[in-house]
Motif scaffolding. Sequence first.
Motif, PDB file in Angstrom:
ATOM      1  N   GLU A 159      -6.367 -25.178  -0.875  1.00 48.87           N
ATOM      2  CA  GLU A 159      -7.230 -24.048  -0.547  1.00 48.87           C
ATOM      3  C   GLU A 159      -8.022 -24.317   0.730  1.00 48.87           C
ATOM      4  O   GLU A 159      -8.207 -23.420   1.570  1.00 48.87           O
ATOM      5  CB  GLU A 159      -8.171 -23.753  -1.700  1.00 48.87           C
ATOM      6  N   GLY A 160      -8.471 -25.555   0.895  1.00 48.57           N
ATOM      7  CA  GLY A 160      -9.180 -25.905   2.118  1.00 48.57           C
ATOM      8  C   GLY A 160      -8.313 -25.765   3.347  1.00 48.57           C
ATOM      9  O   GLY A 160      -8.761 -25.276   4.402  1.00 48.57           O
ATOM     10  N   ALA A 161      -7.063 -26.193   3.238  1.00 49.41           N
ATOM     11  CA  ALA A 161      -6.132 -26.073   4.358  1.00 49.41           C
ATOM     12  C   ALA A 161      -5.888 -24.610   4.710  1.00 49.41           C
ATOM     13  O   ALA A 161      -5.869 -24.224   5.892  1.00 49.41           O
ATOM     14  CB  ALA A 161      -4.815 -26.763   4.017  1.00 49.41           C
ATOM     15  N   LEU A 162      -5.706 -23.781   3.683  1.00 45.70           N
ATOM     16  CA  LEU A 162      -5.492 -22.356   3.927  1.00 45.70           C
ATOM     17  C   LEU A 162      -6.716 -21.733   4.596  1.00 45.70           C
ATOM     18  O   LEU A 162      -6.582 -20.948   5.543  1.00 45.70           O
ATOM     19  CB  LEU A 162      -5.184 -21.651   2.605  1.00 45.70           C
ATOM     20  N   ASN A 163      -7.891 -22.082   4.118  1.00 40.25           N
ATOM     21  CA  ASN A 163      -9.111 -21.528   4.710  1.00 40.25           C
ATOM     22  C   ASN A 163      -9.248 -21.900   6.178  1.00 40.25           C
ATOM     23  O   ASN A 163      -9.669 -21.072   7.005  1.00 40.25           O
ATOM     24  CB  ASN A 163     -10.333 -22.000   3.926  1.00 40.25           C
ATOM     25  N   ALA A 182      -1.389 -26.697  11.584  1.00 38.26           N
ATOM     26  CA  ALA A 182      -0.647 -27.527  10.636  1.00 38.26           C
ATOM     27  C   ALA A 182      -1.535 -28.656  10.158  1.00 38.26           C
ATOM     28  O   ALA A 182      -2.240 -29.289  10.958  1.00 38.26           O
ATOM     29  CB  ALA A 182       0.613 -28.086  11.286  1.00 38.26           C
ATOM     30  N   THR A 183      -1.501 -28.931   8.866  1.00 38.11           N
ATOM     31  CA  THR A 183      -2.310 -30.007   8.313  1.00 38.11           C
ATOM     32  C   THR A 183      -1.655 -30.573   7.061  1.00 38.11           C
ATOM     33  O   THR A 183      -0.774 -29.943   6.458  1.00 38.11           O
ATOM     34  CB  THR A 183      -3.733 -29.506   7.995  1.00 38.11           C
ATOM     35  N   VAL A 184      -2.098 -31.753   6.683  1.00 40.30           N
ATOM     36  CA  VAL A 184      -1.576 -32.421   5.492  1.00 40.30           C
ATOM     37  C   VAL A 184      -2.257 -31.840   4.256  1.00 40.30           C
ATOM     38  O   VAL A 184      -3.492 -31.771   4.191  1.00 40.30           O
ATOM     39  CB  VAL A 184      -1.819 -33.936   5.572  1.00 40.30           C
ATOM     40  N   ALA A 185      -1.461 -31.411   3.301  1.00 40.13           N
ATOM     41  CA  ALA A 185      -1.981 -30.915   2.023  1.00 40.13           C
ATOM     42  C   ALA A 185      -0.886 -31.021   0.984  1.00 40.13           C
ATOM     43  O   ALA A 185       0.266 -30.663   1.236  1.00 40.13           O
ATOM     44  CB  ALA A 185      -2.462 -29.464   2.143  1.00 40.13           C
ATOM     45  N   ASP A 186      -1.263 -31.507  -0.182  1.00 35.70           N
ATOM     46  CA  ASP A 186      -0.365 -31.650  -1.325  1.00 35.70           C
ATOM     47  C   ASP A 186      -0.529 -30.408  -2.196  1.00 35.70           C
ATOM     48  O   ASP A 186      -1.642 -30.108  -2.644  1.00 35.70           O
ATOM     49  CB  ASP A 186      -0.748 -32.916  -2.101  1.00 35.70           C
ATOM     50  N   VAL A 187       0.558 -29.685  -2.432  1.00 36.37           N
ATOM     51  CA  VAL A 187       0.457 -28.448  -3.214  1.00 36.37           C
ATOM     52  C   VAL A 187      -0.015 -28.696  -4.637  1.00 36.37           C
ATOM     53  O   VAL A 187      -0.458 -27.766  -5.323  1.00 36.37           O
ATOM     54  CB  VAL A 187       1.796 -27.680  -3.232  1.00 36.37           C
ATOM     55  N   ARG A 188       0.060 -29.944  -5.105  1.00 32.80           N
ATOM     56  CA  ARG A 188      -0.439 -30.270  -6.445  1.00 32.80           C
ATOM     57  C   ARG A 188      -1.963 -30.299  -6.488  1.00 32.80           C
ATOM     58  O   ARG A 188      -2.555 -30.210  -7.573  1.00 32.80           O
ATOM     59  CB  ARG A 188       0.109 -31.623  -6.901  1.00 32.80           C
ATOM     60  N   ARG A 245      -5.055 -28.436  -5.766  1.00 31.24           N
ATOM     61  CA  ARG A 245      -5.462 -27.060  -5.489  1.00 31.24           C
ATOM     62  C   ARG A 245      -6.617 -26.987  -4.487  1.00 31.24           C
ATOM     63  O   ARG A 245      -6.608 -26.154  -3.577  1.00 31.24           O
ATOM     64  CB  ARG A 245      -5.848 -26.380  -6.802  1.00 31.24           C
ATOM     65  N   ALA A 246      -7.606 -27.862  -4.634  1.00 32.00           N
ATOM     66  CA  ALA A 246      -8.768 -27.809  -3.752  1.00 32.00           C
ATOM     67  C   ALA A 246      -8.384 -28.118  -2.307  1.00 32.00           C
ATOM     68  O   ALA A 246      -8.842 -27.444  -1.375  1.00 32.00           O
ATOM     69  CB  ALA A 246      -9.835 -28.785  -4.242  1.00 32.00           C
ATOM     70  N   VAL A 247      -7.559 -29.138  -2.111  1.00 32.77           N
ATOM     71  CA  VAL A 247      -7.126 -29.491  -0.760  1.00 32.77           C
ATOM     72  C   VAL A 247      -6.271 -28.379  -0.163  1.00 32.77           C
ATOM     73  O   VAL A 247      -6.418 -28.018   1.019  1.00 32.77           O
ATOM     74  CB  VAL A 247      -6.368 -30.827  -0.773  1.00 32.77           C
ATOM     75  N   LEU A 275       6.632 -26.427  -9.659  1.00 28.54           N
ATOM     76  CA  LEU A 275       6.170 -25.282 -10.451  1.00 28.54           C
ATOM     77  C   LEU A 275       4.663 -25.074 -10.315  1.00 28.54           C
ATOM     78  O   LEU A 275       4.214 -24.009  -9.878  1.00 28.54           O
ATOM     79  CB  LEU A 275       6.558 -25.463 -11.916  1.00 28.54           C
ATOM     80  N   VAL A 276       3.883 -26.099 -10.644  1.00 28.13           N
ATOM     81  CA  VAL A 276       2.427 -25.961 -10.511  1.00 28.13           C
ATOM     82  C   VAL A 276       2.053 -25.737  -9.042  1.00 28.13           C
ATOM     83  O   VAL A 276       1.173 -24.922  -8.738  1.00 28.13           O
ATOM     84  CB  VAL A 276       1.706 -27.206 -11.072  1.00 28.13           C
ATOM     85  N   GLY A 277       2.730 -26.430  -8.132  1.00 23.19           N
ATOM     86  CA  GLY A 277       2.451 -26.250  -6.712  1.00 23.19           C
ATOM     87  C   GLY A 277       2.686 -24.829  -6.241  1.00 23.19           C
ATOM     88  O   GLY A 277       1.931 -24.303  -5.407  1.00 23.19           O
ATOM     89  N   VAL A 278       3.722 -24.180  -6.757  1.00 25.74           N
ATOM     90  CA  VAL A 278       3.981 -22.775  -6.404  1.00 25.74           C
ATOM     91  C   VAL A 278       2.889 -21.878  -6.975  1.00 25.74           C
ATOM     92  O   VAL A 278       2.388 -20.974  -6.298  1.00 25.74           O
ATOM     93  CB  VAL A 278       5.379 -22.349  -6.899  1.00 25.74           C
ATOM     94  N   TRP A 279       2.496 -22.129  -8.233  1.00 24.55           N
ATOM     95  CA  TRP A 279       1.410 -21.334  -8.819  1.00 24.55           C
ATOM     96  C   TRP A 279       0.129 -21.518  -8.019  1.00 24.55           C
ATOM     97  O   TRP A 279      -0.578 -20.538  -7.722  1.00 24.55           O
ATOM     98  CB  TRP A 279       1.190 -21.719 -10.282  1.00 24.55           C
ATOM     99  N   ASN A 280      -0.188 -22.764  -7.661  1.00 24.58           N
ATOM    100  CA  ASN A 280      -1.378 -23.001  -6.845  1.00 24.58           C
ATOM    101  C   ASN A 280      -1.328 -22.183  -5.562  1.00 24.58           C
ATOM    102  O   ASN A 280      -2.292 -21.494  -5.199  1.00 24.58           O
ATOM    103  CB  ASN A 280      -1.501 -24.488  -6.495  1.00 24.58           C
ATOM    104  N   THR A 281      -0.225 -22.259  -4.867  1.00 25.65           N
ATOM    105  CA  THR A 281      -0.077 -21.596  -3.577  1.00 25.65           C
ATOM    106  C   THR A 281      -0.330 -20.102  -3.685  1.00 25.65           C
ATOM    107  O   THR A 281      -1.147 -19.522  -2.949  1.00 25.65           O
ATOM    108  CB  THR A 281       1.330 -21.854  -3.007  1.00 25.65           C
TER     109      THR A 281
END
Length: 275
Positions: free
Chosen positions: A85-89, A73-79, A81-83, A129-135
């Motif tokens: 993606e880093g969290a997912l990686n 678990a980590t802090v990441a704002d879905v808005r 994109r780079a952060v 909306l953008v956060g869902v697309w990013n995800t």
Amino acid sequence: MRTGRFEGHVAFITGAARGQGRNHAVRLAAEGASIIAVDICGQIASVPYEMASEDDLRETVNLVEALGGKIYATVADVRDRAVLEGALNEGMARFGVPSIVLANAGISPQRATEPDPQQVFLDTIATNLVGVWNTISIVAPMMISRGDGGAIVITSSAQGLIGRGGDGSGAASAYTASKHGVVGLMRSFSAWLAPHSIRVNTVHPTGVHTAMVEHAEMMEWVAADPERGTTMSNPMPVGMVDVSDITEAVLYLVGESGRYVTGVTLPVDAGFTSK
């Protein structure tokens, strides 16, 4: 107690610090899944209620680990994109590519008086909306490369199927627009991903017992229009549903039970969209 229905699966969940996201994480972990959990754990200025904190996210971790589950678990704002993606990686380095994705993060900033309607509109669209697309656009190519199918569920709303209760305000307009918008994303992604056996659906709750809904500003917004309480009520004799009701729908969609279900809008709304 852990069971094995999702043993070997990895679930990526946004908005996991509390509410629906936390409950999804705990239930999936209880049934064997490893969890990659993110949340903004901070305040968006235009949101009138207190948003989730790092303490909330740590409690999600505690609940999963108490079951013997695995979670990153980590802090990441879905808005961002780079952060994101880093969290997912980071999560994938521990558990592998997700087979389950729950694009759940969202805000609902309705209030009786808006200091800046345009800003709240932009913040809501960016998150919901953008956060869902990013995800999904980040993780979907990885799921394709993984080559073993999967399931994606987007948290929409009953307001993503209708427009009841709108008043032209920034928050109400943006919330309804964003929750309709993710249906469009779902349909686009489901058509793209179906040949890869990756299913994409939306779930549409009525009001849910969470901090996002049960706060003073929301109650003031409802009370500001004498007809709104009736307009926003459910035909079934229940004011709101529980987070567990939404989790049950999500588990159906991501499990073997939903193996041929894709491109659908699934209401869990006590009849709200039928009235």
